[in-house]
Design a protein around this motif. Structure first.
Motif, short mmCIF file in Angstrom:
data_model
loop_
_atom_site.label_atom_id
_atom_site.label_comp_id
_atom_site.label_asym_id
_atom_site.label_seq_id
_atom_site.Cartn_x
_atom_site.Cartn_y
_atom_site.Cartn_z
N GLN A 55 0.84 -1.21 0.00
CA GLN A 55 0.00 0.00 0.00
C GLN A 55 0.87 1.26 0.00
N GLN A 56 1.95 1.21 0.77
CA GLN A 56 2.82 2.38 0.85
C GLN A 56 3.59 2.62 -0.46
N ILE A 57 3.92 1.55 -1.16
CA ILE A 57 4.58 1.69 -2.47
C ILE A 57 3.61 2.33 -3.46
N GLU A 58 2.32 1.97 -3.36
CA GLU A 58 1.29 2.59 -4.21
C GLU A 58 1.19 4.09 -3.92
N GLN A 59 1.25 4.46 -2.63
CA GLN A 59 1.22 5.89 -2.25
C GLN A 59 2.43 6.62 -2.81
N LEU A 60 3.58 5.95 -2.75
CA LEU A 60 4.82 6.52 -3.26
C LEU A 60 4.69 6.78 -4.76
N ALA A 61 4.04 5.86 -5.45
CA ALA A 61 3.82 6.01 -6.90
C ALA A 61 2.98 7.26 -7.20
N GLN A 62 1.96 7.51 -6.37
CA GLN A 62 1.11 8.71 -6.54
C GLN A 62 1.94 9.99 -6.35
N HIS A 63 2.77 10.01 -5.32
CA HIS A 63 3.61 11.18 -5.06
C HIS A 63 4.62 11.40 -6.20
N ALA A 64 5.18 10.30 -6.70
CA ALA A 64 6.14 10.38 -7.81
C ALA A 64 5.47 10.95 -9.06
N HIS A 65 4.22 10.53 -9.28
CA HIS A 65 3.44 11.01 -10.43
C HIS A 65 3.23 12.53 -10.32
N GLN A 66 2.86 13.00 -9.11
CA GLN A 66 2.67 14.44 -8.86
C GLN A 66 3.98 15.19 -9.11
N PHE A 67 5.06 14.58 -8.65
CA PHE A 67 6.40 15.17 -8.78
C PHE A 67 6.76 15.34 -10.25
N ASP A 68 6.60 14.26 -11.04
CA ASP A 68 6.94 14.31 -12.47
C ASP A 68 6.06 15.31 -13.23
N LYS A 69 4.80 15.37 -12.82
CA LYS A 69 3.82 16.27 -13.46
C LYS A 69 4.23 17.74 -13.24
N ALA A 70 4.80 18.02 -12.05
CA ALA A 70 5.22 19.39 -11.72
C ALA A 70 6.52 19.80 -12.43
N LYS A 71 7.20 18.83 -13.06
CA LYS A 71 8.44 19.05 -13.83
C LYS A 71 9.48 19.87 -13.04
N TRP A 72 9.79 19.40 -11.83
CA TRP A 72 10.71 20.13 -10.95
C TRP A 72 12.13 20.17 -11.47
N PHE A 73 12.51 19.21 -12.30
CA PHE A 73 13.89 19.15 -12.75
C PHE A 73 14.14 19.85 -14.08
N ASP A 74 13.07 20.29 -14.74
CA ASP A 74 13.21 20.88 -16.08
C ASP A 74 14.11 22.12 -16.12
N LYS A 75 14.11 22.89 -15.02
CA LYS A 75 14.90 24.13 -15.00
C LYS A 75 16.28 23.94 -14.34
N ASN A 76 16.53 22.72 -13.88
CA ASN A 76 17.80 22.46 -13.21
C ASN A 76 18.80 21.88 -14.22
N ARG A 77 19.73 22.73 -14.66
CA ARG A 77 20.70 22.30 -15.69
C ARG A 77 21.61 21.18 -15.20
N TYR A 78 22.00 21.25 -13.93
CA TYR A 78 22.90 20.22 -13.39
C TYR A 78 22.24 18.85 -13.47
N ILE A 79 20.96 18.78 -13.02
CA ILE A 79 20.26 17.49 -13.05
C ILE A 79 19.98 17.05 -14.49
N GLN A 80 19.66 17.99 -15.37
CA GLN A 80 19.39 17.66 -16.77
C GLN A 80 20.63 17.06 -17.45
N ALA A 81 21.80 17.41 -16.94
CA ALA A 81 23.05 16.89 -17.52
C ALA A 81 23.40 15.49 -17.01
#
Length: 199
Positions: free
Chosen positions: A10-36
């Motif tokens: 159940q907790q892994i399923e919750q983690l999947a939901q949070h990860a989905h929200q995270f990816d949707k928010a595109k937090w890494f798109d403006k971070n050049r270091y992470i993009q590299a």
């Protein structure tokens, strides 16, 4: 399936939901270091190479689906430990971004604690107790070897030496008895914990 395993699922399923929200928010798109970077995590933690958290949670889900049987004690404990490391790594990334803080302002510490407790509960029965059992079996083996060695020495010993060796053999047998009691006690503990989990 034990209650602790169901809770972890159940907790892994919750983690999947949070990860989905995270990816949707595109937090890494403006971070050049992470993009590299080719990957968000070290290769020793995840085989996946991606800048999307969902891909890593998919690897966690696959690892969970492939968990060995609890009867295969060492493999089971090792797989759970790896799973625990992966879950912690994903939570660390989530905690470092506003998406986690915003969605879980009050529940954040509690949620992280719940993941840890779920894994820890299974780990205690599958890792710590089995490790204790393995150590006790190793002590038993060593004591038996020492007894066998003394018995060999006894055949060529003089009368005075034989008396001393016999005393040593008796002392070793007493230690061996205590060691076997400890093995039985640890096996009983394992049975009790597994009964509780399978309720």
């Amino acid at each position: 399936m034990s209650q602790a395993i169901v809770k972890l699922q159940q907790q892994i399923e919750q983690l999947a939901q949070h990860a989905h929200q995270f990816d949707k928010a595109k937090w890494f798109d403006k971070n050049r270091y992470i993009q590299a970077q080719p990957s968000l995590f070290a290769h020793s933690v995840f085989a996946t190479k991606s800048l999307k958290l969902c891909d890593y949670v998919d690897e966690i889900k696959e690892a969970f689906a492939r968990l060995p049987s609890p009867e295969k004690r060492h493999a089971y404990a090792f797989a759970l430990e790896k799973l625990s490391t992966q879950i912690e790594a994903v939570i660390k990334v989530l905690k470092s971004t506003p998406v986690w803080a915003k969605e879980n302002t009050f529940a954040k510490p509690k949620k992280t604690k719940v993941y840890r407790q779920a894994v820890k509960k299974i780990m205690q029965s599958s890792h710590e107790l089995y490790q204790e059992l393995s150590q006790n079996h190793e002590f038993e083996r060593r004591l038996q070897e020492m007894i066998d060695l003394r018995k060999q020495q006894l055949s060529s010993a003089s009368t005075s030496e034989a008396s001393k060796i016999n005393q040593e053999i008796l002392a070793l047998h007493a230690r061996l008895g205590r060691c076997r009691k400890a093995i039985t006690a640890t096996e009983d503990k394992i049975q009790q914990v597994e009964k509780q989990q399978n309720r």
